[in-house]
Design a protein around this motif. Structure first.
Motif: not given
Length: 332
Positions: A223-229
């Motif tokens: 999804e747009p802007g999702a924080l992934i890490g």
């Protein structure tokens, strides 16, 4: 607090409240652009800000209703697991904390599994519930993912995973970390059955979840802007003591780097995901509506005119030589 806040009636304060505040309100303040949005309009827009397209958190049930055809799906019960196996206590007992979140969310753990049709394709969809202890991964969630994988294999259906988590659940210690290899084996079981496994990364997806089943999909949507890490940007900055690039660890940044295949707005998720599942399961492209009689006539006329207007085929080189010989003999 200023003097205006002191004299503002409590009823007015309850109307205008940010999304993070608790309680029933009529309006929600967008955390990105500060736009005040009427809650009914926000729900109709799948909790996406109409002004800046900021994707806010959405209830698990609302997500599943929007994803499945006609909002129809069957809920799969999570397997039972030991409660508080380590007898953990921080500010309160872990068992009391679990009881609190179960009452608050109405769910047994941070996962909801649904079975239904997505664009006509029977699918098993598991959604992490961030409202339940930050979507943390414990034994309950691990067993739930294994149960979802078994259901997908049993029904010979695609397995779709919506991730949203802060990582492993510290109250379960090593038992929560053991869910990383266990869920990895569950995903492998789906793939060995020749079934697709699609991951949709939502905000946030971090920690042990990112290090296991969240990065094993055949296709990764976000999804747009999702924080992934794995670790958050604040922790990384404090570790390397450098300023991170703009938008670091966000869905768009990871898409540019090839870690995410596609960034899909929430309102288009059903269409895009359904199309992928139809390709993976060889359902093919949906047939277009039959043409009306007038349209068929126009098509026939167009086809005829195209055929009659085609140029005559050119003579081959050999035929041209034969024709020249014939003309020479006729002249003699």
């Amino acid at each position: 607090m200023n003097w205006l806040s002191d004299i503002t009636p409590p009823g007015i304060k309850k109307i205008f409240r940010s999304q993070s505040d608790s309680g029933d309100t009529l309006w929600t303040k967008c955390p990105a652009c500060s736009e005040m949005i009427f809650n009914r309009d926000l729900e109709a827009n799948l909790h996406v800000c109409p002004s800046c397209d900021h994707h806010m958190k959405i209830d698990v049930t609302e997500r599943l209703n929007a994803l499945f055809d006609d909002g129809k799906w069957k809920k799969i019960k999570l397997p039972e697991v030991p409660v508080d196996p380590l007898k953990f206590r921080d500010e309160k007992k872990y068992s009391d904390r679990l009881r609190e979140y179960r009452k608050k969310t109405g769910e047994e753990d941070a996962l909801v599994i649904g079975v239904g049709k997505v664009d006509g394709v029977t699918s098993v969809v598991a959604v992490q519930n961030f409202a339940f202890m930050g979507g943390s991964m414990g034994m309950g969630l691990g067993e739930g993912i294994i149960r979802a994988a078994e259901e997908a294999v049993s029904q010979k259906a695609p397995f779709v995973m919506f991730t949203a988590s802060g990582g492993a659940r510290m109250q379960e210690g090593i038992l929560s970390l053991m869910q990383m290899p266990r869920t990895t084996i569950a995903v492998q079981m789906v793939k060995e059955a020749g079934l697709p496994y699609v991951v949709v990364l939502t905000n946030p997806t971090t920690g042990g979840v990112t290090a296991s089943y969240a990065m094993l999909g055949d296709v990764h949507l976000a999804e747009p802007g999702a924080l992934i890490g794995f670790a958050g940007p604040r922790v990384i900055e404090q570790t390397i003591r450098e300023k991170l690039p703009e938008g670091f660890q966000r869905a768009e940044y990871l898409h540019d780097k090839g870690m995410v295949d596609m960034v899909v707005p929430r309102k288009q998720m059903r269409e895009i995901l359904g199309g992928l599942l139809r390709v993976f399961t060889r359902h093919g492209v949906k047939a277009k509506p039959a043409a009306k009689p007038e349209e068929k006539a126009d098509i026939a006329e167009t086809s005829t005119s195209n055929v009659t207007s085609l140029p005559a085929p050119k003579a081959k080189a050999k035929d041209a030589v034969v024709a020249e010989d014939g003309l020479d003999k006729a002249a003699e």
